[in-house]
Design a protein around this motif. Sequence first.
Motif, PDB file in Angstrom:
ATOM      1  N   CYS A 154     -13.258 -26.286   7.106  1.00 59.69           N
ATOM      2  CA  CYS A 154     -12.611 -25.643   5.956  1.00 59.69           C
ATOM      3  C   CYS A 154     -12.418 -24.148   6.158  1.00 59.69           C
ATOM      4  O   CYS A 154     -11.581 -23.532   5.478  1.00 59.69           O
ATOM      5  CB  CYS A 154     -13.414 -25.900   4.680  1.00 59.69           C
ATOM      6  SG  CYS A 154     -15.131 -25.346   4.770  1.00 59.69           S
ATOM      7  N   VAL A 184      -6.046 -28.517   1.213  1.00 63.09           N
ATOM      8  CA  VAL A 184      -7.335 -28.266   0.554  1.00 63.09           C
ATOM      9  C   VAL A 184      -8.149 -29.558   0.500  1.00 63.09           C
ATOM     10  O   VAL A 184      -9.374 -29.545   0.706  1.00 63.09           O
ATOM     11  CB  VAL A 184      -7.112 -27.682  -0.852  1.00 63.09           C
ATOM     12  CG1 VAL A 184      -8.424 -27.601  -1.624  1.00 63.09           C
ATOM     13  CG2 VAL A 184      -6.477 -26.295  -0.762  1.00 63.09           C
ATOM     14  N   LEU A 207     -15.735 -31.073   4.751  1.00 63.86           N
ATOM     15  CA  LEU A 207     -16.930 -30.333   4.347  1.00 63.86           C
ATOM     16  C   LEU A 207     -18.024 -31.285   3.862  1.00 63.86           C
ATOM     17  O   LEU A 207     -19.171 -31.221   4.326  1.00 63.86           O
ATOM     18  CB  LEU A 207     -16.579 -29.326   3.257  1.00 63.86           C
ATOM     19  CG  LEU A 207     -17.768 -28.561   2.652  1.00 63.86           C
ATOM     20  CD1 LEU A 207     -18.478 -27.739   3.736  1.00 63.86           C
ATOM     21  CD2 LEU A 207     -17.313 -27.670   1.511  1.00 63.86           C
ATOM     22  N   CYS A 267      -9.861 -30.201   3.718  1.00 64.87           N
ATOM     23  CA  CYS A 267     -11.034 -29.334   3.866  1.00 64.87           C
ATOM     24  C   CYS A 267     -12.227 -29.887   3.087  1.00 64.87           C
ATOM     25  O   CYS A 267     -13.367 -29.865   3.574  1.00 64.87           O
ATOM     26  CB  CYS A 267     -10.701 -27.922   3.377  1.00 64.87           C
ATOM     27  SG  CYS A 267      -9.535 -27.039   4.440  1.00 64.87           S
ATOM     28  N   VAL A 268     -11.977 -30.384   1.882  1.00 60.56           N
ATOM     29  CA  VAL A 268     -13.056 -30.958   1.066  1.00 60.56           C
ATOM     30  C   VAL A 268     -13.629 -32.207   1.736  1.00 60.56           C
ATOM     31  O   VAL A 268     -14.852 -32.399   1.787  1.00 60.56           O
ATOM     32  CB  VAL A 268     -12.535 -31.285  -0.347  1.00 60.56           C
ATOM     33  CG1 VAL A 268     -13.577 -32.068  -1.140  1.00 60.56           C
ATOM     34  CG2 VAL A 268     -12.165 -30.008  -1.094  1.00 60.56           C
TER      35      VAL A 268
END
Length: 450
Positions: free
Chosen positions: A278, A214, A221, A217-218
Amino acid sequence: MIGAIKDQLSHGVDSLVDAWDWFWFTPRHVDTLAVLRICTGAMLLYSHLVLAMDLSSFLGTEAWINNDAARALHNGTFGESTAAWSYLWSIDSPTFIWIHHLLAIAASAAFMVGFLTRISGPLAWFLQLMILHRLLGSLFGLDQIVTYCAMYLAFTPCGAVFSVDAWLRRRREEAASENSNKDSKAATTEYASWLFPADVPSTVANVATRLLQVHMCVIYLFGGLAKGRGQLWWDGTAFWYAIGNYEYQSIDVTFLSEYPTFFTGLTHITLFWEIFYCALIWPKLTRPITLAIAVAVHGGIALFLGMATFGMMMIAANGIFLSPWIFRRWRGLKPPLQPTGSYATSGVNTSVASAKSSGLSQDEKQRIANLEKAEAAFKKRYVKLKRREAKVEERNERIRATKAKLREKLKDGTLSASDSQLDHLSDDVNDHLQDGGSGIDLNLSDPDLL
């Protein structure tokens, strides 16, 4: 009608809860984390060795950014205040600074090779964090990503494979089997079982994996959105300005300026990939493509922009999306048998398509729908059974360690009726039975449990 809606809502909520539980808490093997541990430990070691070549320029009273300036960069005197803190802000002694740095080097090396990983991991991460908070103003992307990885790895059993700890655990098990009879087999203390973790799936490993996934992905992004705010990424010239910058250039590829369409395409593909990473990284269909682009992008940064360490570490961090069974197959291990529901899935889907195209009767369509529903229930039950199997294995490990300790106390005559280890054993068995388990599930026929 209302009853049907309630059933659909209830089924939807149950499916959502099951999916959440599966995503975060399904036990996972640690092989991927172990490989990442090696990469992270190696990069930590490299970073500390580079600092050691001119340590006084980075830490201490004679540093380019001294202790007072470093403190002011965090407490709001210069810029915004942060929650960061480091005891190195208050240390001026060159001797202590060198002792501290040598300890960081030793912890990083131990973490890399997997020696006492339960201790060296948290220690390497903590020392790195203290150094990072002191070196604000002298950092770049490598320091951040390697610290993130060390943080998520620090409290996992990532030393269970590919490590000195795994070798020591096997030596202990061999010694116990050779020097003990059946009744005293596996005489391992609870602490030793924690210090040298077994190569079994664990929930902790999965939680750490998901958190880093996660986090990646952050990172991508917000990195992509930040790029999207600039004009260069929209007009397609960002790649050219990066490659044409002699400050970063390690290989001269400016001859590619004769192909502006090539640069424009790479720029737009990179921007799209980074913003939608993401979403594209999770489906099995798009994951290989997404990871291949990650290797290409960060490999290019490593080769052409003079940031080899950052590029390699980002490629290693993207490896968190690789299945541990990739490495376990390499070790000669075979994955557990999968349910045969996949055959049913393809058959049912084909039948549904045929029903729509060939005009089957309503009764036949209903039977196909019932088959689909039964298959979904079977898959759901299978997932729950696999989670239960992993939990039982964890309990078995705890019971083995507890009984080994009890056997040791029986030998030296220190076991009493009020011993806490008896309570621990009773609690594990009771918890299992309350979960709907049985003595068969606990594998009480295992010689190690007798």
